[in-house]
Design an enzyme around this catalytic site. Structure first.
Site, mmCIF file in Angstrom:
data_model
loop_
_atom_site.group_PDB
_atom_site.id
_atom_site.type_symbol
_atom_site.label_atom_id
_atom_site.label_comp_id
_atom_site.label_asym_id
_atom_site.label_seq_id
_atom_site.Cartn_x
_atom_site.Cartn_y
_atom_site.Cartn_z
ATOM 1 N N CYS A 174 28.244 -78.071 -72.918
ATOM 2 C CA CYS A 174 27.407 -78.157 -71.717
ATOM 3 C C CYS A 174 26.513 -76.929 -71.609
ATOM 4 C CB CYS A 174 28.289 -78.259 -70.472
ATOM 5 S SG CYS A 174 27.352 -78.628 -68.982
ATOM 6 N N ILE A 175 25.246 -77.149 -71.267
ATOM 7 C CA ILE A 175 24.308 -76.031 -71.111
ATOM 8 C C ILE A 175 23.676 -76.038 -69.723
ATOM 9 C CG2 ILE A 175 23.801 -75.677 -73.557
ATOM 10 C CD1 ILE A 175 21.346 -77.484 -73.227
#
Length: 325
Positions: A174-175
């Site tokens: 996840c970013i």
């Protein structure tokens, strides 16, 4: 409030009261059922499929089926019940999801667990879906998320959620924290602590767990269940093909908000990784249980909740959860 994450915390040992860690009980009651360990593989397309769901249910582990094969969920619930196993599915909040709940109700197919799986779960759309599920399928244990604040936990519980899932963007794939500036990346464990203090129902810690010891830390700060993605990626039983690169084996792992999941580059908050091939998932689960037994013995207890009573020290802080970005 104090801000810290998994790598910033060390738990302080208490006197051991067991002769062997095999005496230690890691079981957890979560909703209507009891499971071997307080761990659930992430409801992601590169982590769980129907075959793995069947294996987990048969072997005493919790699972949550992902929501990305939208038209197969009714059959999935029926198939699990036909096998004498519990059914645990994910839903979103779009109009078609209301139709799914209505169809399950009409066919009297009642899954034991439904997880409302939204990146930003503190919203009216999630609250409305909780109420719809509770109206149509009142016996279902509803897990709602994802959230990152005590206020969100209170609102979802008040709407009828039986558990809330805490974690905005701390996952390895996840970013969100980099793309939006928001999230619990770098302070996920502190968020669990704050949310658990506000909660009257169970908390699921979702994301940021990189080592087995982080499970014990999650329980210490108030989680009842830990959702884990990257540690479960790369096994024989997880979806996807084994890829060979420079003589080493890997499997693909991508976030649910990545372009690989979405099929287009729009509102992308996830990335794709190649993670080392790890063999059988049973071996990983057994090691998690053994490490948790050891942790409980260090806590001076025989059962999971002994972890809640230990002291801790804060040693440092880092926003990236130990990831090399």
């Amino acid at each position: 409030m104090p801000v810290f994450d998994y790598e910033d915390i060390q738990l302080v040992p208490n006197k051991c009261i067991v002769k062997s860690r095999s005496e230690v009980n890691t079981k957890v009651k979560f909703g209507p059922m009891t499971f071997k360990i307080p761990v659930v593989p992430a409801n992601m397309q590169t982590i769980i499929d129907e075959n793995l769901a069947v294996w987990l249910a048969k072997n005493g582990y919790f699972y949550i089926m992902h929501r990305f094969y939208e038209n197969e969920r009714v059959d999935f619930v029926k198939n699990m019940h036909d096998k004498g196993l519990f059914a645990s599915i994910s839903v979103g909040v779009k109009p078609a999801e209301y139709d799914l709940i209505d169809e399950l109700s009409q066919k009297n197919l009642v899954p034991e667990y439904i997880t409302i799986d939204i990146a930003h779960g503190h919203s009216d759309t999630v609250i409305n879906m909780i109420k719809h599920i509770k109206h149509k399928l009142p016996g279902v244990f509803v897990i709602a998320g994802n959230v990152g604040t005590p206020e969100a936990v209170r609102e979802l519980e008040n709407a009828g959620a039986d558990a809330t899932k805490v974690g905005i963007g701390p996952g390895k794939a996840c970013i969100t924290k980099l793309k939006t500036g928001f999230g619990t990346g770098g302070w996920q464990l502190a968020a669990i602590r704050a949310c658990a203090k506000a909660a009257s129902k169970p908390i699921v810690a979702d994301g940021g767990i990189r080592n087995n010891g982080d499970i014990a830390k999650s329980i210490r700060f108030g989680a009842s269940m830990c959702m884990i993605g990257s540690l479960f990626a790369g096994h024989d039983e997880t979806p996807g093909d084994i890829i060979e690169k420079d003589g080493k084996k890997f499997k693909t792992y991508f976030g649910s908000a990545s372009q690989y999941q979405k099929g287009e580059y729009k509102n992308v908050e996830g990335k794709k990784l190649l993670l080392p091939y790890k063999g059988k998932i049973a071996d990983t689960l057994r090691e998690m249980q053994e490490d948790l037994q050891s942790a409980i013995s260090y806590a001076g207890g025989k059962e999971l909740l002994a972890l809640r009573k230990v002291d801790y020290v804060i040693v440092k802080n880092s926003i990236y959860n130990g990831d090399m970005l």
